[in-house]
Design a protein around this motif. Structure first.
Motif, PDB file in Angstrom:
ATOM      1  N   ASN A 143       0.828  -1.156  -0.075  1.00 40.71           N
ATOM      2  CA  ASN A 143       0.188   0.008  -0.050  1.00 40.71           C
ATOM      3  C   ASN A 143       0.732   1.086   0.020  1.00 40.71           C
ATOM      4  O   ASN A 143       0.883   2.045   0.873  1.00 40.71           O
ATOM      5  CB  ASN A 143      -0.883   0.037   1.308  1.00 40.71           C
ATOM      6  CG  ASN A 143      -0.067   0.012   2.502  1.00 40.71           C
ATOM      7  OD1 ASN A 143       1.006  -0.620   2.582  1.00 40.71           O
ATOM      8  ND2 ASN A 143      -0.823   0.456   3.691  1.00 40.71           N
ATOM      9  N   PRO A 187       1.437   2.624  -7.495  1.00 39.61           N
ATOM     10  CA  PRO A 187       0.304   1.602  -7.473  1.00 39.61           C
ATOM     11  C   PRO A 187       0.292   0.681  -6.406  1.00 39.61           C
ATOM     12  O   PRO A 187       1.264   0.371  -5.627  1.00 39.61           O
ATOM     13  CB  PRO A 187       0.583   0.710  -8.694  1.00 39.61           C
ATOM     14  CG  PRO A 187       2.187   0.696  -8.907  1.00 39.61           C
ATOM     15  CD  PRO A 187       2.449   2.115  -8.669  1.00 39.61           C
ATOM     16  N   ARG A 188      -0.956   0.315  -6.020  1.00 38.74           N
ATOM     17  CA  ARG A 188      -0.914  -0.546  -4.952  1.00 38.74           C
ATOM     18  C   ARG A 188      -1.297  -1.829  -5.401  1.00 38.74           C
ATOM     19  O   ARG A 188      -1.430  -2.014  -6.589  1.00 38.74           O
ATOM     20  CB  ARG A 188      -2.581  -0.317  -4.208  1.00 38.74           C
ATOM     21  CG  ARG A 188      -2.614   0.961  -3.410  1.00 38.74           C
ATOM     22  CD  ARG A 188      -3.780   1.282  -2.561  1.00 38.74           C
ATOM     23  NE  ARG A 188      -3.876   2.406  -1.785  1.00 38.74           N
ATOM     24  CZ  ARG A 188      -3.882   3.480  -2.091  1.00 38.74           C
ATOM     25  NH1 ARG A 188      -4.212   3.759  -3.380  1.00 38.74           N
ATOM     26  NH2 ARG A 188      -3.961   4.762  -1.401  1.00 38.74           N
ATOM     27  N   ALA A 189      -1.122  -2.774  -4.581  1.00 38.89           N
ATOM     28  CA  ALA A 189      -1.224  -4.252  -5.009  1.00 38.89           C
ATOM     29  C   ALA A 189      -2.610  -4.599  -5.438  1.00 38.89           C
ATOM     30  O   ALA A 189      -3.814  -3.953  -4.959  1.00 38.89           O
ATOM     31  CB  ALA A 189      -0.832  -5.366  -3.756  1.00 38.89           C
ATOM     32  N   ASP A 190      -2.737  -5.405  -6.545  1.00 43.20           N
ATOM     33  CA  ASP A 190      -3.821  -5.541  -7.178  1.00 43.20           C
ATOM     34  C   ASP A 190      -4.998  -6.059  -6.049  1.00 43.20           C
ATOM     35  O   ASP A 190      -6.234  -6.044  -6.112  1.00 43.20           O
ATOM     36  CB  ASP A 190      -3.916  -6.712  -8.330  1.00 43.20           C
ATOM     37  CG  ASP A 190      -3.142  -6.032  -9.538  1.00 43.20           C
ATOM     38  OD1 ASP A 190      -3.174  -4.659  -9.509  1.00 43.20           O
ATOM     39  OD2 ASP A 190      -2.689  -6.755 -10.431  1.00 43.20           O
ATOM     40  N   ASP A 191      -4.398  -7.043  -5.075  1.00 47.58           N
ATOM     41  CA  ASP A 191      -5.400  -7.538  -4.073  1.00 47.58           C
ATOM     42  C   ASP A 191      -5.651  -6.665  -2.957  1.00 47.58           C
ATOM     43  O   ASP A 191      -6.172  -7.307  -1.664  1.00 47.58           O
ATOM     44  CB  ASP A 191      -5.084  -8.910  -3.803  1.00 47.58           C
ATOM     45  CG  ASP A 191      -3.540  -9.075  -3.331  1.00 47.58           C
ATOM     46  OD1 ASP A 191      -2.887  -8.010  -3.290  1.00 47.58           O
ATOM     47  OD2 ASP A 191      -3.126 -10.093  -2.663  1.00 47.58           O
ATOM     48  N   TRP A 192      -5.050  -5.462  -2.836  1.00 47.53           N
ATOM     49  CA  TRP A 192      -5.286  -4.715  -1.525  1.00 47.53           C
ATOM     50  C   TRP A 192      -6.697  -4.686  -1.059  1.00 47.53           C
ATOM     51  O   TRP A 192      -6.655  -4.694   0.242  1.00 47.53           O
ATOM     52  CB  TRP A 192      -4.473  -3.345  -2.082  1.00 47.53           C
ATOM     53  CG  TRP A 192      -4.704  -2.267  -0.792  1.00 47.53           C
ATOM     54  CD1 TRP A 192      -5.299  -1.070  -0.630  1.00 47.53           C
ATOM     55  CD2 TRP A 192      -3.968  -2.572   0.517  1.00 47.53           C
ATOM     56  NE1 TRP A 192      -5.130  -0.416   0.613  1.00 47.53           N
ATOM     57  CE2 TRP A 192      -4.379  -1.322   1.180  1.00 47.53           C
ATOM     58  CE3 TRP A 192      -3.226  -3.199   1.037  1.00 47.53           C
ATOM     59  CZ2 TRP A 192      -3.761  -1.132   2.580  1.00 47.53           C
ATOM     60  CZ3 TRP A 192      -2.477  -3.113   2.068  1.00 47.53           C
ATOM     61  CH2 TRP A 192      -3.067  -2.027   2.946  1.00 47.53           C
ATOM     62  N   GLU A 251      -8.866  -6.948  -1.200  1.00 46.02           N
ATOM     63  CA  GLU A 251      -9.115  -8.186  -0.468  1.00 46.02           C
ATOM     64  C   GLU A 251      -8.339  -8.300   0.838  1.00 46.02           C
ATOM     65  O   GLU A 251      -8.840  -8.495   1.979  1.00 46.02           O
ATOM     66  CB  GLU A 251      -8.856  -9.166  -1.316  1.00 46.02           C
ATOM     67  CG  GLU A 251      -8.674 -10.552  -0.527  1.00 46.02           C
ATOM     68  CD  GLU A 251      -8.195 -11.521  -1.415  1.00 46.02           C
ATOM     69  OE1 GLU A 251      -7.796 -12.782  -0.952  1.00 46.02           O
ATOM     70  OE2 GLU A 251      -7.819 -11.533  -2.742  1.00 46.02           O
TER      71      GLU A 251
END
Length: 169
Positions: free
Chosen positions: A118, A123-128, A130
């Motif tokens: 984060n 960019p944030r992680a794609d699964d942030w 979740e």
């Protein structure tokens, strides 16, 4: 357990490969008789687990501290305050080791490289989303400002082994 069949296969391969390339000394302690497979490991590690996290200072000195660990999708995820020394260490030198130990009943030892999940910039992680939903079930909806107050890391393991002498197979 949140792992997909592919993630379980990858974790099992990691566990098998890690043990096979370990020292004779370690293999004299950890064997197929006193470890668990990937599926059982993900069941055991459900929920928050305290980890001993090892980082390295700029001058190469080791540091160890405790963090809340979450074993999700076959990898450790953990967070800390953005102002913590370990957050600075990991941002500059992303290699890390973690250990989760429960007396003489369970030891999970992992070495790898972290990614920031984060970041304030970028960019944030794609699964942030979740991950935040998971953290909120553990800590509560308003425990933190999830984007600015804490920083979360995912440890991508290149080595992991498990000592579990009394766990059902």
């Amino acid at each position: 357990m949140r792992e997909t069949p592919d993630e379980l296969r990858g974790l099992q391969t990691l566990l098998d490969d890690s043990l096979s390339r370990s020292t004779d000394h370690l293999r004299s302690i950890i064997s197929s008789e006193n470890t668990v497979d990937a599926a059982r490991l993900t069941e055991i590690l459900t929920g928050m687990r305290v980890l001993a996290l090892s980082t390295v200072t700029a001058s190469g000195e080791p540091r160890i501290s405790a963090v809340d660990g979450h074993f999700l999708h076959g990898k450790w995820v953990f967070g800390t305050a953005r102002t913590a020394a370990k957050a600075r260490h990991l941002a500059a030198r992303p290699a890390a080791s973690v250990a989760h130990i429960q007396g003489e009943e369970l030891g999970v030892f992992t070495h790898g490289t972290v990614e920031i999940l984060n970041p304030l910039d970028g960019p944030r992680a794609d699964d942030w989303p979740e991950l935040v939903a998971h953290f909120k079930t553990i800590y509560g909806d308003d425990a933190f400002d999830w984007d600015t107050e804490v920083v979360y890391f995912r440890l991508h393991p290149h080595w992991m082994t498990v000592f579990a002498p009394n766990q059902p197979r």
